[in-house]
Design a protein around this motif. Sequence first.
Motif, PDB file in Angstrom:
ATOM      1  N   LEU A   1      30.855  44.558  41.275  1.00 56.27           N
ATOM      2  CA  LEU A   1      31.382  43.448  40.726  1.00 56.27           C
ATOM      3  C   LEU A   1      32.852  43.327  40.692  1.00 56.27           C
ATOM      4  O   LEU A   1      33.461  42.334  40.963  1.00 56.27           O
ATOM      5  N   LEU A   2      33.423  44.420  40.281  1.00 60.82           N
ATOM      6  CA  LEU A   2      35.033  44.588  40.322  1.00 60.82           C
ATOM      7  C   LEU A   2      35.528  44.393  41.742  1.00 60.82           C
ATOM      8  O   LEU A   2      36.647  43.723  41.857  1.00 60.82           O
TER       9      LEU A   2
ATOM     10  N   LEU B   1      37.258  43.797  51.064  1.00 64.69           N
ATOM     11  CA  LEU B   1      36.866  44.256  49.608  1.00 64.69           C
ATOM     12  C   LEU B   1      35.468  43.467  48.917  1.00 64.69           C
ATOM     13  O   LEU B   1      34.776  44.146  48.402  1.00 64.69           O
ATOM     14  N   ILE B   2      35.150  42.321  49.544  1.00 61.24           N
ATOM     15  CA  ILE B   2      33.842  41.530  48.991  1.00 61.24           C
ATOM     16  C   ILE B   2      32.738  42.385  49.770  1.00 61.24           C
ATOM     17  O   ILE B   2      31.751  42.714  49.091  1.00 61.24           O
ATOM     18  N   ILE B   3      32.858  42.652  50.645  1.00 62.33           N
ATOM     19  CA  ILE B   3      31.683  43.419  51.719  1.00 62.33           C
ATOM     20  C   ILE B   3      31.542  44.807  51.089  1.00 62.33           C
ATOM     21  O   ILE B   3      30.431  45.161  50.867  1.00 62.33           O
ATOM     22  N   ILE B   4      32.434  45.435  50.792  1.00 60.24           N
ATOM     23  CA  ILE B   4      32.575  46.826  49.957  1.00 60.24           C
ATOM     24  C   ILE B   4      31.843  46.580  48.571  1.00 60.24           C
ATOM     25  O   ILE B   4      30.849  47.295  48.368  1.00 60.24           O
TER      26      ILE B   4
ATOM     27  N   ALA C   1      38.017  41.322  42.735  1.00 64.95           N
ATOM     28  CA  ALA C   1      39.462  41.796  43.420  1.00 64.95           C
ATOM     29  C   ALA C   1      39.484  41.076  44.822  1.00 64.95           C
ATOM     30  O   ALA C   1      40.526  40.613  45.168  1.00 64.95           O
ATOM     31  N   GLY C   2      38.279  41.065  45.514  1.00 62.84           N
ATOM     32  CA  GLY C   2      38.514  40.165  47.029  1.00 62.84           C
ATOM     33  C   GLY C   2      38.599  38.664  46.779  1.00 62.84           C
ATOM     34  O   GLY C   2      39.352  38.315  47.610  1.00 62.84           O
ATOM     35  N   ILE C   3      38.051  38.323  46.067  1.00 64.40           N
ATOM     36  CA  ILE C   3      38.232  36.837  45.602  1.00 64.40           C
ATOM     37  C   ILE C   3      39.733  36.664  45.104  1.00 64.40           C
ATOM     38  O   ILE C   3      40.263  35.599  45.516  1.00 64.40           O
TER      39      ILE C   3
END
Length: 78
Positions: free
Chosen positions: A8-9, A65-68, A13-15
């Motif tokens: 979730l972090l 970041l969102i994909i990770i 962070a990606g958003i």
Amino acid sequence: MNQTLIGLLFILAGIAYGSLAIDDIYNKTLGWLVANNWVKPSLTQKLDKNSLGRKPTILLYSLGLIIIGVFILWNKIG
């Protein structure tokens, strides 16, 4: 730290980083630092033909970041 929390972090962070692609948010955050001489903007150089530019690069990194984060959430162990 719990794997769900880490995933979730990464997503948050990606958003948050992806929101810098919006000009108004960029001007209020990083633009404010430049305007008040906290950081120096890079000198204008010849644009590299392989360069994507600011917005596509920000969106690409934020998508990464969102994909990770999704990958971490998808592959939770135990």
